[in-house]
Design a protein around this motif. Structure first.
Motif, PDB file in Angstrom:
ATOM      1  N   THR A  44       8.125  67.697  -2.301  1.00  0.00           N
ATOM      2  CA  THR A  44       9.250  67.160  -1.535  1.00  0.00           C
ATOM      3  C   THR A  44      10.496  67.971  -1.837  1.00  0.00           C
ATOM      4  OG1 THR A  44       8.269  64.948  -1.671  1.00  0.00           O
ATOM      5  CG2 THR A  44      10.609  65.091  -1.073  1.00  0.00           C
ATOM      6  N   ASP A  45      11.186  68.419  -0.789  1.00  0.00           N
ATOM      7  CA  ASP A  45      12.380  69.238  -1.005  1.00  0.00           C
ATOM      8  C   ASP A  45      13.563  68.368  -1.419  1.00  0.00           C
ATOM      9  OD1 ASP A  45      13.777  68.211   1.305  1.00  0.00           O
ATOM     10  OD2 ASP A  45      12.620  69.582   2.566  1.00  0.00           O
ATOM     11  N   ALA A  46      14.676  69.001  -1.715  1.00  0.00           N
ATOM     12  CA  ALA A  46      15.861  68.289  -2.192  1.00  0.00           C
ATOM     13  C   ALA A  46      16.960  68.235  -1.140  1.00  0.00           C
ATOM     14  CB  ALA A  46      16.384  68.938  -3.463  1.00  0.00           C
ATOM     15  N   ALA A  47      16.625  68.468   0.112  1.00  0.00           N
ATOM     16  CA  ALA A  47      17.628  68.394   1.172  1.00  0.00           C
ATOM     17  C   ALA A  47      18.150  66.967   1.302  1.00  0.00           C
ATOM     18  CB  ALA A  47      17.022  68.854   2.486  1.00  0.00           C
ATOM     19  N   GLY A  48      19.466  66.814   1.266  1.00  0.00           N
ATOM     20  CA  GLY A  48      20.085  65.513   1.426  1.00  0.00           C
ATOM     21  C   GLY A  48      20.121  64.657   0.179  1.00  0.00           C
ATOM     22  N   ILE A  49      19.649  65.205  -0.929  1.00  0.00           N
ATOM     23  CA  ILE A  49      19.655  64.451  -2.180  1.00  0.00           C
ATOM     24  C   ILE A  49      20.167  65.337  -3.309  1.00  0.00           C
ATOM     25  CG2 ILE A  49      17.722  63.007  -1.451  1.00  0.00           C
ATOM     26  CD1 ILE A  49      15.913  64.615  -3.327  1.00  0.00           C
ATOM     27  N   GLU A  50      20.484  64.710  -4.424  1.00  0.00           N
ATOM     28  CA  GLU A  50      20.826  65.416  -5.656  1.00  0.00           C
ATOM     29  C   GLU A  50      19.688  65.154  -6.636  1.00  0.00           C
ATOM     30  OE1 GLU A  50      24.523  63.760  -6.912  1.00  0.00           O
ATOM     31  OE2 GLU A  50      25.454  63.998  -4.950  1.00  0.00           O
ATOM     32  N   ALA A  51      19.091  66.211  -7.148  1.00  0.00           N
ATOM     33  CA  ALA A  51      17.922  66.024  -8.007  1.00  0.00           C
ATOM     34  C   ALA A  51      17.906  67.051  -9.128  1.00  0.00           C
ATOM     35  CB  ALA A  51      16.637  66.139  -7.177  1.00  0.00           C
ATOM     36  N   GLY A  52      17.438  66.623 -10.294  1.00  0.00           N
ATOM     37  CA  GLY A  52      17.326  67.548 -11.408  1.00  0.00           C
ATOM     38  C   GLY A  52      17.215  66.826 -12.734  1.00  0.00           C
ATOM     39  N   GLU A  53      17.020  67.611 -13.784  1.00  0.00           N
ATOM     40  CA  GLU A  53      16.914  67.065 -15.127  1.00  0.00           C
ATOM     41  C   GLU A  53      18.274  66.602 -15.625  1.00  0.00           C
ATOM     42  OE1 GLU A  53      15.368  68.327 -19.613  1.00  0.00           O
ATOM     43  OE2 GLU A  53      14.718  69.472 -17.854  1.00  0.00           O
ATOM     44  N   VAL A  54      18.277  65.500 -16.369  1.00  0.00           N
ATOM     45  CA  VAL A  54      19.501  64.931 -16.923  1.00  0.00           C
ATOM     46  C   VAL A  54      19.226  64.509 -18.364  1.00  0.00           C
ATOM     47  CG1 VAL A  54      20.368  64.114 -14.687  1.00  0.00           C
ATOM     48  CG2 VAL A  54      18.896  62.615 -16.071  1.00  0.00           C
ATOM     49  N   LYS A  55      20.276  64.143 -19.055  1.00  0.00           N
ATOM     50  CA  LYS A  55      20.167  63.581 -20.397  1.00  0.00           C
ATOM     51  C   LYS A  55      20.693  62.145 -20.366  1.00  0.00           C
ATOM     52  CE  LYS A  55      18.794  67.472 -22.350  1.00  0.00           C
ATOM     53  NZ  LYS A  55      17.411  67.618 -22.854  1.00  0.00           N
ATOM     54  N   VAL A  56      19.847  61.227 -20.775  1.00  0.00           N
ATOM     55  CA  VAL A  56      20.213  59.813 -20.793  1.00  0.00           C
ATOM     56  C   VAL A  56      20.543  59.413 -22.227  1.00  0.00           C
ATOM     57  CG1 VAL A  56      19.365  57.464 -20.477  1.00  0.00           C
ATOM     58  CG2 VAL A  56      18.836  59.218 -18.770  1.00  0.00           C
ATOM     59  N   PRO A  57      21.712  58.848 -22.478  1.00  0.00           N
ATOM     60  CA  PRO A  57      22.042  58.416 -23.840  1.00  0.00           C
ATOM     61  C   PRO A  57      21.092  57.308 -24.306  1.00  0.00           C
ATOM     62  CG  PRO A  57      24.012  58.513 -22.459  1.00  0.00           C
ATOM     63  CD  PRO A  57      22.840  58.635 -21.541  1.00  0.00           C
ATOM     64  N   ALA A  58      20.351  57.580 -25.356  1.00  0.00           N
ATOM     65  CA  ALA A  58      19.467  56.586 -25.955  1.00  0.00           C
ATOM     66  C   ALA A  58      19.998  56.227 -27.330  1.00  0.00           C
ATOM     67  CB  ALA A  58      18.043  57.140 -26.043  1.00  0.00           C
ATOM     68  N   ALA A 149      21.026  51.439 -17.510  1.00  0.00           N
ATOM     69  CA  ALA A 149      22.471  51.423 -17.752  1.00  0.00           C
ATOM     70  C   ALA A 149      23.101  52.753 -17.361  1.00  0.00           C
ATOM     71  CB  ALA A 149      22.739  51.111 -19.220  1.00  0.00           C
ATOM     72  N   TRP A 150      22.422  53.864 -17.687  1.00  0.00           N
ATOM     73  CA  TRP A 150      22.942  55.185 -17.343  1.00  0.00           C
ATOM     74  C   TRP A 150      22.987  55.371 -15.835  1.00  0.00           C
ATOM     75  CZ3 TRP A 150      20.795  59.203 -14.627  1.00  0.00           C
ATOM     76  CH2 TRP A 150      21.504  60.419 -14.650  1.00  0.00           C
ATOM     77  N   ALA A 151      21.973  54.892 -15.129  1.00  0.00           N
ATOM     78  CA  ALA A 151      21.947  55.029 -13.669  1.00  0.00           C
ATOM     79  C   ALA A 151      23.157  54.373 -13.038  1.00  0.00           C
ATOM     80  CB  ALA A 151      20.661  54.416 -13.111  1.00  0.00           C
ATOM     81  N   VAL A 152      23.582  53.256 -13.602  1.00  0.00           N
ATOM     82  CA  VAL A 152      24.739  52.544 -13.054  1.00  0.00           C
ATOM     83  C   VAL A 152      26.040  53.245 -13.431  1.00  0.00           C
ATOM     84  CG1 VAL A 152      26.026  50.372 -13.127  1.00  0.00           C
ATOM     85  CG2 VAL A 152      23.515  50.345 -13.022  1.00  0.00           C
ATOM     86  N   SER A 153      26.133  53.707 -14.667  1.00  0.00           N
ATOM     87  CA  SER A 153      27.398  54.281 -15.142  1.00  0.00           C
ATOM     88  C   SER A 153      27.611  55.723 -14.709  1.00  0.00           C
ATOM     89  CB  SER A 153      27.458  54.206 -16.671  1.00  0.00           C
ATOM     90  OG  SER A 153      26.460  55.042 -17.252  1.00  0.00           O
ATOM     91  N   ALA A 154      26.519  56.465 -14.476  1.00  0.00           N
ATOM     92  CA  ALA A 154      26.671  57.906 -14.266  1.00  0.00           C
ATOM     93  C   ALA A 154      25.893  58.473 -13.089  1.00  0.00           C
ATOM     94  CB  ALA A 154      26.250  58.646 -15.535  1.00  0.00           C
ATOM     95  N   ALA A 155      25.110  57.671 -12.389  1.00  0.00           N
ATOM     96  CA  ALA A 155      24.241  58.234 -11.345  1.00  0.00           C
ATOM     97  C   ALA A 155      24.314  57.472 -10.024  1.00  0.00           C
ATOM     98  CB  ALA A 155      22.799  58.287 -11.843  1.00  0.00           C
ATOM     99  N   LYS A 156      25.411  56.786  -9.787  1.00  0.00           N
ATOM    100  CA  LYS A 156      25.647  56.110  -8.510  1.00  0.00           C
ATOM    101  C   LYS A 156      24.657  54.981  -8.247  1.00  0.00           C
ATOM    102  CE  LYS A 156      25.456  59.935  -6.037  1.00  0.00           C
ATOM    103  NZ  LYS A 156      25.585  60.910  -4.912  1.00  0.00           N
ATOM    104  N   GLY A 157      24.144  54.386  -9.326  1.00  0.00           N
ATOM    105  CA  GLY A 157      23.191  53.303  -9.188  1.00  0.00           C
ATOM    106  C   GLY A 157      23.849  51.946  -9.091  1.00  0.00           C
TER     107      GLY A 157
END
Length: 288
Positions: A44-58, A149-157
């Motif tokens: 699946t391509d990444a057209a229209g989305i933002e995708a990639g590796e991230v670091k989640v605070p654990a 929690a990270w998705a809400v604070s940093a990833a538009k969740g």
């Protein structure tokens, strides 16, 4: 975190402050631990989305994860994507992109990053013995909480629209996380094991918690799965319903275990596509 053990829903989180992460980044490509059928793998391509590796605070440092989310301001409903035993490889990353294309903020944390480097392992039994069996349930449950929690604070969740979806070992996790998380809106378990050995760090099976789930759960299983008898899944559904819980069970009679894994010989296109469409409809029907 100090060295004291922490109790979470009767599970024990071992001290992590001195362990750190064995995997500090995600693997590239597909897992080496199973036969690959490249021609049928979906990309699946990444057209229209933002995708990639991230670091989640654990609790004990930055946890590697993959995130895919639609372009735009959001907030978008969140789906926690739980891997098979093979790690967050290209198949799991692609699932996140598929979910983002459908309007979701999808986050797949590498839940086994402390226990071993899955990118180097070539044998499934070694992974189970050296990594899966040594990963405390309370640890990955806390990591999923951190990812949410990270998705809400940093990833538009949108934290008010939270779901979990898992495959194989991740299907087991979907049941257990549903029993843990009271604000979950929906869960989808793809052929997750219901039985298995109980240990001090993995004290309950998915079958043990079917009467305790909080959110409606969609269970997608293969009738030809040699390791998960249909009768066991039907019994789990019936016990859940008797306890007033919502479980929708779909059995694909000819499908084996791993029928959604498009990179493996177990892939069954019709069952995989039907299950995927049902999963998306299920999320929307339950407010995600």
């Amino acid at each position: 975190m100090d060295d004291a053990f922490i109790s979470r829903d009767s599970l024990t989180v071992p001290p992590l402050s001195r362990r750190g992460f064995v995997m500090t980044s995600l693997m590239s490509g597909l897992t080496l631990a199973t036969t690959r059928v490249e021609a049928q793998a979906i990309r699946t391509d990444a057209a229209g989305i933002e995708a990639g590796e991230v670091k989640v605070p654990a609790a004990d440092g930055p946890m590697p994860a993959y995130r895919a989310v639609p372009e735009g301001a959001g907030p978008f409903p969140v789906v926690l994507v739980v891997e098979e035993i093979f790690g967050v490889h290209d198949y799991i990353k692609d699932i996140c992109r598929r979910l983002a294309k459908a309007g979701y903020c999808a986050v797949a944390p590498e839940l086994y990053a402390r226990q071993g480097d899955l990118s180097t392992m070539t044998d499934a039994q070694t992974i189970v013995r050296e990594v899966i069996s040594k990963t405390p349930d309370a640890q990955w449950i806390a990591d999923l909480d951190a990812a949410a929690a990270w998705a809400v604070s940093a990833a538009k969740g949108d934290g008010a629209r939270l779901a979990v979806m898992g495959w194989c070992r991740g299907g087991r996790a979907a049941w257990l996380y549903d029993a843990h998380r009271h604000d979950l809106k929906a869960a989808v378990a793809w052929y997750g094991q219901l039985g298995g050995e109980r240990t001090p760090i993995q004290p309950r099976t998915a079958g043990d918690v079917v009467t305790e789930i909080n959110a409606p759960l969609l269970a997608l299983y293969g009738g030809a799965d040699a390791g998960i008898p249909v009768a066991m899944v039907e019994e789990a559904r019936d016990r859940a319903k008797a306890a007033g819980k919502s479980v929708e069970l779909v059995i694909y009679p000819e499908a084996p275990h791993g029928f959604h894994a498009d990179y493996r010989p177990s892939y069954r296109k019709a069952a995989a596509e039907d299950g995927w469409n049902r999963a998306l409809a299920f999320l929307k029907a339950h407010g995600v």
